[in-house]
Scaffold this active site. Structure first.
Site, short mmCIF file in Angstrom:
data_model
loop_
_atom_site.label_atom_id
_atom_site.label_comp_id
_atom_site.label_asym_id
_atom_site.label_seq_id
_atom_site.Cartn_x
_atom_site.Cartn_y
_atom_site.Cartn_z
N SER B 49 46.20 49.20 47.98
CA SER B 49 44.83 49.35 47.46
C SER B 49 43.88 48.27 47.92
O SER B 49 42.68 48.36 47.70
CB SER B 49 44.86 49.40 45.93
OG SER B 49 45.06 48.12 45.41
N LYS B 86 43.10 42.74 42.48
CA LYS B 86 41.90 43.58 42.60
C LYS B 86 40.67 42.72 42.86
O LYS B 86 40.74 41.50 42.79
CB LYS B 86 41.67 44.36 41.28
CG LYS B 86 42.72 45.41 40.95
CD LYS B 86 42.55 46.67 41.78
CE LYS B 86 43.78 47.54 41.63
NZ LYS B 86 44.08 48.38 42.73
#
Lengths: 418, 136
Positions: B49, B86
């Site tokens: 991701s 993230k």
């Protein structure tokens, strides 16, 4: 002003650093060989866990309450402790690391620059938590003993928010009135019960004792404790730790030893550990003690030891190993399940001030030992070792619930989900 | 502590190096990659991701707990008991991915959420490292 900074349930907290899913949950940590409980956090204690209880007695309680059980991961604790101490050390000009989870700080000479001690203490707590994810409590006082008392209060009493500063007489008296002498550093069970017999039940009473009118049987150390409670500095830390006069390496076995070969291996392993320690502090050993024993809970417990003198003294592992090998017949008795074995180096003397003997030349191979130590320092312990300690150590320590070495082994670094 | 070794020499040992007055410590990757050793940990990226910021599965992440977190930092967070990497969006309380195939996570009251540190470097071994051999 001194501070004592102390981690809360250090072993348990260390296990939670890289396992965020364990944070806030009850955890216990077991001793070597998973024998008994050596650490339990607040949540585990609330569920009825008692420290130093054998694990088999608490196993049911752990299983039914979902208490997390860990073997001692000393590789992880040592590294996290080192990092924690580095962070704590930033907050004072002088630091003394007292144990794996406790550190004293001295603010001598810079008291004026710290306007609010309680605020400074909070900053220490916050920095340690932010940078290492270990919770600590901070106690401050004019003496080491007072800092220790303050730390106890910060940790145990609700409403202190992990910080306690004992700097004004009113607070000190209030705290002292509610503490019993056993909570004071250096006062053991024995003195505490003796104090009780003399009607001294609180630390306040203890601090008001007149040094010259002490009941019989209290020594100088005890007088110093009273002076320290009254704010007079008597205890300081030695800047250099004295060399050990004896070195022991001993352990109970993961699996009992019933054969001669394994006994020799286990003793060789302990000899390697002990001699490496002796070399580190540049000591030579004049007397070697080797002991083997079955468990004291066995039907017929037995133990046996041999002593061997070295002239000239040595710290060469191979010399010690030769003695063990030559005497293994004396130590090993068939039919006995050995549970605890160890090696002690006694009569240590300094390598630097060694007296050479003209007629009795030494046999130690110093360059070889130096290289061995350097290899193991660089690549991790037991990267190179004497074959005598065995390659497949069946008797080795049992660590059934061991967590990874997150910070010291490349193969164990934590996964981060992306 | 690192030292520059300068050996004292005498007799027929050849000529002193003309560079000996100019010795410097060799370059250290530790100095380049780790700013706060006591507040830093190393982890391994697992998942795709974060490819948009150049973090691929198997990369080594250097996570600093000392530096202050800023808007838009690549961070490691503890989200409900799991370490995740993230992009932090403080104003909207979001954890953004750097890959259109992965969704953005909104942090709610019900989540257990703490910021564990800032990813200050990421390292990719284009040839497998011996030290990490069995993890790849």
């Amino acid at each position: 002003m001194f501070a004592l900074v102390d981690a809360n349930a250090f072993y348990c907290s260390a296990e939670q650093v890289f396992r965020p899913q364990w944070r806030g949950r009850p955890i216990v940590v077991l001793s070597n060989n998973d024998g008994c409980i050596v650490a339990a956090n607040k949540q585990a204690i609330a569920l009825g866990i008692k420290k130093f209880q054998p694990y088999f007695k608490a196993q049911k309680l752990c299983e039914t309450n979902g208490i997390i059980v860990c073997s001692s991961n000393y590789e992880l604790y040592a590294d996290l402790s080192h990092k924690m101490m580095q962070v704590i050390g930033r907050f004072a000009p002088s630091q003394h690391i007292y144990s794996i989870d406790e550190s004293f700080l001295s603010f001598q000479g810079c008291e004026q620059t710290i306007s609010d001690l309680a605020l400074h203490a909070q900053k220490i707590r916050q920095a340690v938590w932010k940078e290492t994810r270990l919770p600590v409590c901070v106690g401050m006082g004019k003496t080491l003993t007072l800092a220790k008392v303050a730390n106890h209060v910060a940790k145990k009493w609700p409403g202190f928010n992990g910080v306690c500063v004992l700097d004004d007489d009113k607070t000190i008296r209030q705290v002292f009135a509610q503490l019993s002498p056993i909570d004071v550093w250096g006062i053991g069970r024995k003195s505490s019960s003796k104090l009780k017999q003399n009607g001294i039940l609180t630390v306040l009473q203890l601090s008001q004792l007149k040094i010259h009118h002490l009941p019989a049987g209290f020594n100088v150390e005890f007088q110093r404790t009273i002076k320290e409670l009254n704010g007079e500095v008597c205890k300081t830390w030695d800047s250099v730790r004295a060399d050990k006069l004896q070195i022991f390496s001993t352990r109970s076995m993961g699996k009992r030893i019933t054969n001669k070969e394994h006994l020799n291996q286990a003793l060789a392993k302990h000899a390697s550990i002990a001699t490496a320690k002796a070399r580190k502090q540049q000591s030579l050993c004049a007397t070697l003690m080797v002991f083997v024993a079955s468990s004291p809970f066995d039907e017929a417990p037995c133990s046996h030891k041999i002593l061997k003198h070295f002239n000239p003294p040595t710290n060469d592992t191979s010399e010690i190993l030769r003695v063990i090998h030559d005497n293994i017949e004396l130590l090993f008795k068939p039919g006995i399940a050995y549970y605890k074995v160890g090696v002690g180096l006694l009569n240590l003397s300094s390598e630097k001030h060694q007296q050479w003997d003209l007629l009795n030349p030494h046999h130690h191979n110093t360059p070889l030992m130096k290289i061995l130590d350097e290899i193991n320092q660089r690549y991790g312990s037991d990267s190179a070792f004497f074959a005598a300690q065995g390659i497949d150590q069946q008797w080795a320590m049992r660590r059934q619930f061991l967590t990874p070495q997150y910070t010291t082994n490349w193969l164990h670094i934590p996964d981060i989900h992306c | 502590m690192k030292f520059i070794r300068i050996t004292a020499s005498a007799g027929i040992t050849g000529f002193e190096s003309p560079a000996s007055d100019y010795l410097q410590l060799p370059l250290s990757l530790d100095a380049l990659l780790v700013e706060h050793p006591s507040a830093t940990f190393i982890g391994k990226a697992d998942g795709c991701s974060m490819q948009g910021v150049g973090i691929f599965s198997g990369d080594i992440l250097i996570v600093d707990r000392h530096v202050m977190v800023k808007e838009g930092d690549v961070i490691v967070a503890n989200l409900n008991g799991e370490f995740i990497c993230k992009i932090l969006n403080i104003s909207q309380r979001l954890l953004a991915s750097a890959n259109p195939h992965y969704k953005t996570i909104a942090i709610t009251e019900a989540d257990q959420f703490t910021i564990e540190g800032v990813v200050i470097r990421s390292i990719r071994c284009h040839r497998a490292s011996q030290l990490l051999a069995s993890t790849i």
